[in-house]
Design a protein around this motif. Sequence first.
Motif, PDB file in Angstrom:
ATOM      1  N   PHE A   1      -4.915 -40.942 -11.897  1.00 37.62           N
ATOM      2  CA  PHE A   1      -6.347 -40.679 -12.012  1.00 37.62           C
ATOM      3  C   PHE A   1      -7.108 -41.226 -10.821  1.00 37.62           C
ATOM      4  O   PHE A   1      -6.773 -42.290 -10.297  1.00 37.62           O
ATOM      5  CB  PHE A   1      -6.927 -41.364 -13.261  1.00 37.62           C
ATOM      6  CG  PHE A   1      -6.575 -40.714 -14.550  1.00 37.62           C
ATOM      7  CD1 PHE A   1      -7.295 -39.627 -15.019  1.00 37.62           C
ATOM      8  CD2 PHE A   1      -5.532 -41.191 -15.316  1.00 37.62           C
ATOM      9  CE1 PHE A   1      -6.978 -39.031 -16.223  1.00 37.62           C
ATOM     10  CE2 PHE A   1      -5.201 -40.608 -16.526  1.00 37.62           C
ATOM     11  CZ  PHE A   1      -5.928 -39.523 -16.974  1.00 37.62           C
TER      12      PHE A   1
ATOM     13  N   TYR B   1     -16.478 -29.359 -17.374  1.00 38.24           N
ATOM     14  CA  TYR B   1     -16.448 -30.815 -17.318  1.00 38.24           C
ATOM     15  C   TYR B   1     -16.027 -31.386 -18.675  1.00 38.24           C
ATOM     16  O   TYR B   1     -16.478 -30.928 -19.712  1.00 38.24           O
ATOM     17  CB  TYR B   1     -17.834 -31.350 -16.928  1.00 38.24           C
ATOM     18  CG  TYR B   1     -17.862 -32.846 -16.836  1.00 38.24           C
ATOM     19  CD1 TYR B   1     -17.360 -33.497 -15.714  1.00 38.24           C
ATOM     20  CD2 TYR B   1     -18.370 -33.615 -17.869  1.00 38.24           C
ATOM     21  CE1 TYR B   1     -17.362 -34.869 -15.626  1.00 38.24           C
ATOM     22  CE2 TYR B   1     -18.384 -34.992 -17.795  1.00 38.24           C
ATOM     23  CZ  TYR B   1     -17.880 -35.611 -16.674  1.00 38.24           C
ATOM     24  OH  TYR B   1     -17.872 -36.973 -16.600  1.00 38.24           O
TER      25      TYR B   1
ATOM     26  N   THR C   1      -9.560 -30.298 -20.113  1.00 38.15           N
ATOM     27  CA  THR C   1      -8.321 -30.364 -19.345  1.00 38.15           C
ATOM     28  C   THR C   1      -7.887 -28.950 -18.996  1.00 38.15           C
ATOM     29  O   THR C   1      -7.858 -28.080 -19.862  1.00 38.15           O
ATOM     30  CB  THR C   1      -7.213 -31.056 -20.173  1.00 38.15           C
ATOM     31  OG1 THR C   1      -7.656 -32.367 -20.530  1.00 38.15           O
ATOM     32  CG2 THR C   1      -5.922 -31.152 -19.388  1.00 38.15           C
TER      33      THR C   1
ATOM     34  N   ASN D   1      -4.969 -30.495  -9.850  1.00 36.83           N
ATOM     35  CA  ASN D   1      -5.969 -31.336 -10.499  1.00 36.83           C
ATOM     36  C   ASN D   1      -6.242 -30.756 -11.879  1.00 36.83           C
ATOM     37  O   ASN D   1      -6.708 -29.628 -12.011  1.00 36.83           O
ATOM     38  CB  ASN D   1      -7.246 -31.382  -9.664  1.00 36.83           C
ATOM     39  CG  ASN D   1      -8.281 -32.337 -10.223  1.00 36.83           C
ATOM     40  OD1 ASN D   1      -8.117 -32.889 -11.307  1.00 36.83           O
ATOM     41  ND2 ASN D   1      -9.341 -32.535  -9.483  1.00 36.83           N
TER      42      ASN D   1
ATOM     43  N   GLN E   1      -8.313 -31.971 -14.151  1.00 36.90           N
ATOM     44  CA  GLN E   1      -9.628 -32.341 -14.661  1.00 36.90           C
ATOM     45  C   GLN E   1     -10.620 -31.194 -14.480  1.00 36.90           C
ATOM     46  O   GLN E   1     -10.833 -30.723 -13.363  1.00 36.90           O
ATOM     47  CB  GLN E   1     -10.121 -33.583 -13.913  1.00 36.90           C
ATOM     48  CG  GLN E   1     -11.191 -34.343 -14.602  1.00 36.90           C
ATOM     49  CD  GLN E   1     -11.432 -35.650 -13.885  1.00 36.90           C
ATOM     50  OE1 GLN E   1     -12.402 -35.744 -13.156  1.00 36.90           O
ATOM     51  NE2 GLN E   1     -10.583 -36.630 -14.073  1.00 36.90           N
TER      52      GLN E   1
ATOM     53  N   GLY F   1     -13.160 -31.045 -11.692  1.00 42.31           N
ATOM     54  CA  GLY F   1     -12.726 -32.155 -10.849  1.00 42.31           C
ATOM     55  C   GLY F   1     -12.741 -31.779  -9.380  1.00 42.31           C
ATOM     56  O   GLY F   1     -12.846 -30.613  -9.010  1.00 42.31           O
TER      57      GLY F   1
ATOM     58  N   ASN G   1     -12.464 -37.083  -8.042  1.00 40.11           N
ATOM     59  CA  ASN G   1     -12.370 -37.174  -9.500  1.00 40.11           C
ATOM     60  C   ASN G   1     -11.255 -36.242  -9.953  1.00 40.11           C
ATOM     61  O   ASN G   1     -11.453 -35.038 -10.058  1.00 40.11           O
ATOM     62  CB  ASN G   1     -13.701 -36.771 -10.145  1.00 40.11           C
ATOM     63  CG  ASN G   1     -14.820 -37.688  -9.713  1.00 40.11           C
ATOM     64  OD1 ASN G   1     -14.871 -38.841 -10.131  1.00 40.11           O
ATOM     65  ND2 ASN G   1     -15.696 -37.203  -8.860  1.00 40.11           N
ATOM     66  N   SER G   2     -10.084 -36.826 -10.182  1.00 40.66           N
ATOM     67  CA  SER G   2      -8.915 -35.988 -10.448  1.00 40.66           C
ATOM     68  C   SER G   2      -7.956 -36.649 -11.428  1.00 40.66           C
ATOM     69  O   SER G   2      -7.995 -37.864 -11.639  1.00 40.66           O
ATOM     70  CB  SER G   2      -8.174 -35.691  -9.139  1.00 40.66           C
ATOM     71  OG  SER G   2      -7.673 -36.871  -8.582  1.00 40.66           O
ATOM     72  N   SER G   3      -7.106 -35.829 -12.007  1.00 44.27           N
ATOM     73  CA  SER G   3      -5.981 -36.302 -12.816  1.00 44.27           C
ATOM     74  C   SER G   3      -4.806 -35.370 -12.553  1.00 44.27           C
ATOM     75  O   SER G   3      -4.966 -34.154 -12.558  1.00 44.27           O
ATOM     76  CB  SER G   3      -6.345 -36.334 -14.307  1.00 44.27           C
ATOM     77  OG  SER G   3      -6.750 -35.079 -14.758  1.00 44.27           O
TER      78      SER G   3
END
Length: 187
Positions: A19, A134, A137, A168, A170, A173, A177-179
């Motif tokens: 993250f 936003y 997932t 990414n 997210q 994202g 700002n990432s996962s």
Amino acid sequence: FAQLSFGVKAGVNFSNMMFKAGGEKVDDIKFKPGFNIGAFADFELSDLLAVEAGLNVETKGFKMKEEILDNEIKATTNIFYVTVPVDVKLTFGSFYVLAGPYVGIAAAGKSKTKTEYKGDTHKDSESLEFGDDYGKTKRLDLGLGLGAGYEINDNLGVRAGYDLGLANLQGKGDKDNSSKNGSINVS
């Protein structure tokens, strides 16, 4: 003279997510155990070279434990994926190495949270919402798999690998700002 063979596999995953929030890496993420099962086709081009494609069902996700003031917060996220890896496989006797891309589609997911404050416990569980907005997932996961294995005999082998998520996940994202998924697997 290419040869085609088929197989099945089953094993364990130890997954996490990388993250970033506001450009900073989040460090409290821990590996979460899970499973992988699947089938594969091995298209042998020579004694050294083969292409292997598969269809897998596997769990990915993460665990997190954080203490904020007098609160202890534990969170676990499980995501079930259907993945299709396509690997180039190099064989050296009974040993082999493989690498290639994978595509995964999230089929379902659940997030569980447990908060403890001065002896009181509050638990919450909710299904993940998928989409590009936003707070959601993204379903599509793309990445690169690397692995190695040993063929004990014609019908049994063991392999270990790592899947590095490149997409990414997210919703809304960006690079700050990432996962992204990461998963160690043994089968």
